[in-house]
Design an enzyme around this catalytic site. Structure first.
Site, short mmCIF file in Angstrom:
data_model
loop_
_atom_site.label_atom_id
_atom_site.label_comp_id
_atom_site.label_asym_id
_atom_site.label_seq_id
_atom_site.Cartn_x
_atom_site.Cartn_y
_atom_site.Cartn_z
N SER A 139 8.38 22.46 -6.19
CA SER A 139 9.26 21.28 -6.19
C SER A 139 9.40 20.69 -7.59
O SER A 139 8.46 20.72 -8.39
CB SER A 139 8.65 20.21 -5.27
N TYR A 162 15.77 18.82 -7.95
CA TYR A 162 16.46 17.57 -7.68
C TYR A 162 17.22 17.26 -8.95
O TYR A 162 16.63 17.27 -10.05
CB TYR A 162 15.46 16.44 -7.42
N THR A 188 18.23 21.05 -3.76
CA THR A 188 18.10 20.21 -2.56
C THR A 188 19.17 19.14 -2.58
O THR A 188 19.31 18.40 -3.57
CB THR A 188 16.69 19.58 -2.48
N LYS A 281 19.58 23.77 -0.25
CA LYS A 281 18.67 23.32 0.81
C LYS A 281 19.09 21.94 1.31
O LYS A 281 19.30 21.03 0.50
CB LYS A 281 17.24 23.25 0.27
N HIS A 305 15.13 18.03 5.98
CA HIS A 305 14.03 17.54 5.15
C HIS A 305 12.84 17.10 6.02
O HIS A 305 12.13 16.15 5.71
CB HIS A 305 14.52 16.37 4.29
C1 LIG Z 1 4.93 15.82 1.72
C2 LIG Z 1 6.29 16.44 1.62
C3 LIG Z 1 6.92 16.49 0.40
C4 LIG Z 1 8.17 17.08 0.30
N1 LIG Z 1 8.75 17.20 -0.95
C5 LIG Z 1 9.91 17.88 -1.07
C6 LIG Z 1 10.45 18.13 -2.35
O1 LIG Z 1 9.89 17.72 -3.35
N2 LIG Z 1 11.61 18.81 -2.42
C7 LIG Z 1 12.27 19.26 -1.30
O2 LIG Z 1 13.33 19.88 -1.41
N3 LIG Z 1 11.76 19.06 -0.08
C8 LIG Z 1 10.59 18.39 0.07
N4 LIG Z 1 10.06 18.20 1.30
C9 LIG Z 1 10.73 18.78 2.47
C10 LIG Z 1 10.25 20.20 2.75
O3 LIG Z 1 10.68 21.08 1.74
C11 LIG Z 1 10.77 20.72 4.08
O4 LIG Z 1 12.16 20.57 4.13
C12 LIG Z 1 10.14 20.01 5.28
O5 LIG Z 1 8.79 19.75 5.05
C13 LIG Z 1 10.31 20.89 6.50
O6 LIG Z 1 9.81 20.30 7.62
P1 LIG Z 1 8.32 20.54 8.19
O7 LIG Z 1 7.45 19.68 7.35
O8 LIG Z 1 8.42 20.06 9.60
O9 LIG Z 1 8.01 22.00 8.04
C14 LIG Z 1 8.81 17.60 1.44
C15 LIG Z 1 8.17 17.54 2.67
C16 LIG Z 1 6.92 16.97 2.77
C17 LIG Z 1 6.26 16.93 4.12
C1 LIG Z 2 9.51 12.40 -4.04
C2 LIG Z 2 10.12 12.78 -2.76
C3 LIG Z 2 11.59 12.55 -2.71
C4 LIG Z 2 9.73 14.18 -2.49
C5 LIG Z 2 10.27 14.59 -1.19
O1 LIG Z 2 11.25 15.27 -1.13
C6 LIG Z 2 9.63 14.15 0.02
O2 LIG Z 2 8.61 13.46 -0.03
O3 LIG Z 2 10.16 14.47 1.09
#
Ligand SMILES: Cc1cc2nc3c(=O)[nH]c(=O)nc-3n(C[C@H](O)[C@H](O)[C@H](O)COP(=O)(O)O)c2cc1C
Ligand SMILES: CC(C)CC(=O)C(=O)O
Length: 406
Positions: A139, A162, A188, A281, A305
């Protein structure tokens, strides 16, 4: 009688002799990970292991968390139709993504601030993904640097972007990712502004974390986590030059630095500048998926997300069939949001996904038991997927189709 007593005494002596080793094993990351048999058990272990605000950051979602729950319940609404009398003595999980084979159709999703769960953060996730024979996605908001993760493990890596208002910073991130062998760029598109995660608001979750009596108390009650955090505090995203910045809520930091003006023109611009494959994404509509194809995207991730952005949005698995139909093989289609079981993966593949991404499953694993926990998340899903494919009568993951579900 005496013989029985002798036997019991012998066993007791043997048990006592090996007890220290077994206690050490039980207390080790490997031992803790092995005791978790499902993703739900990894989640429960993570909830015990890390301070509550950090668990809530990973586990939580936007507003009433309706979409986060729906991501999971919508999988229950998909019915499998098992095929009888197929030879399932060999189960083949391999598939190809963006021109290369992966050992199983599960990819590590990009997650920000992963180092809060465990100091090895995205390095541990990368090692776990590569050990499983698959891809890791780093990320923009990662706790470890682009360079650290590249050095931590050999294997396929993608970089998630991002678009920040500071376009110079974007240019330098892309240059560093390309230089360090991140093969694909994942843009994303569903964080135009920060989603409102009310658990984070209630917990005062901020970057860098604000140290208060409450957070200190959390630290004392989670000594193993605290030892890791004190040894390697990963307080802010590592690639953005945020070190030393003032404490802010995550939402305000995001809204200050992410660019809300991003449009299709930016996708076109990134497509022309990035030499490797481009993945978009956060696509939830067939018309948007088609536009991604027209803009030269090589792949899209059907994703909301994990319910962390627009609460009330459809579940990703509900959006998948129409998108897969519209794209019709002109780009690869992946899915994330709500994968907790091997059967979820079977359903996603049947409805048109080539692979799935997992976010929270890995976060729970990492929080519960570091890299061993992240490996465990992969191995739990892999084992479940094998059995589910056998029982569904589809020995090759890449060949499951719409006839398997309704
Ligand atoms: C703690 C956390 C941080 C995330 N940070 C990002 C990120 O920085 N960039 C991004 O594109 N998606 C981010 N996501 C979304 C994940 O890439 C993904 O779309 C999502 O976790 C999928 O759902 P699931 O947690 O049910 O598998 C984040 C998700 C979580 C849980
Ligand atoms: C800093 C956040 C926007 C990172 C993310 O994508 C998330 O926490 O779901």
């Amino acid at each position: 009688m005496n013989a029985l007593l002798d036997l019991a005494a012998q066993q007791l002596r043997a048990d006592l002799a090996t007890a220290p080793g077994r206690v050490r094993q039980r207390l080790s990351d490997e031992g803790r990970a092995a005791r978790c048999r499902t993703i739900a058990e990894l989640r429960a272990a993570a909830k015990r292991s890390v301070p509550r605000p950090i668990f809530d950051y990973a586990d939580g979602a936007a507003w009433d968390e309706v979409t986060a729950r729906r991501n999971i319940s919508a999988f229950e609404d998909v019915t499998l139709h098992p095929k009888a009398l197929t030879d399932v003595s060999e189960i083949d999980l391999r598939t190809s993504v963006l021109g290369g084979e992966i050992a199983l159709p599960i990819i590590a999703a990009p997650t920000g601030l992963t180092g809060l769960q465990h100091p090895e953060g995205e390095m541990a996730i990368a090692r776990a993904a590569h050990a499983a024979g698959t891809i890791t996605t780093l990320s923009t908001m990662a706790s470890c640097t682009i360079e650290e993760v590249a050095a931590a493990s050999d294997g396929r890596r993608w970089f998630q972007l991002y678009v920040m208002s500071d376009r110079g910073l974007v240019d330098s991130l892309l240059a560093r990712a390309a230089e360090h062998g991140y093969e694909a760029l994942m843009l994303t598109v569903d964080v135009q502004v920060a989603g409102v995660r009310e658990r984070d608001v209630r917990n005062g979750f901020s970057v860098p974390p604000r140290i208060s009596l409450k957070t200190l108390a959390q630290g004392v009650t989670h000594p193993r986590w605290s030892a890791g955090f004190v040894a390697h505090p990963r307080m802010v995203p590592a690639n953005l030059g945020w070190e030393g910045s003032a404490t802010a809520t995550l939402a305000s930091a995001v809204n200050r630095s992410f660019d809300p003006t991003v449009t299709w023109d930016d996708l076109a611009d990134l497509r022309s500048r990035w030499k490797g494959p481009v993945i978009v994404k956060g696509v939830m509509r067939a018309d948007d998926a088609l536009r991604c194809v027209e803009h030269g995207a090589d792949a899209i991730v059907v994703s909301n997300h994990g319910g962390r952005q627009l609460d009330g949005a459809a579940a990703a698995i509900e959006a998948l069939p129409a998108i897969a139909d519209a794209v019709s093989g002109r780009a690869e289609v992946y899915l994330d949001s709500g994968i907790r079981r091997g059967t979820d993966i079977v359903k996603a593949l049947a409805l048109g996904a080539r692979a799935v991404l997992i976010g929270r499953a890995l976060m729970y694993g990492l929080g519960a038991a570091g890299e061993a926990g992240a490996r465990r998340a992969f191995s739990i899903l892999e084992a479940e997927l094998r059995v589910a494919l056998a029982l569904a009568g589809y020995p090759r993951a890449a060949e499951i189709g719409r006839d398997a579900v309704s």
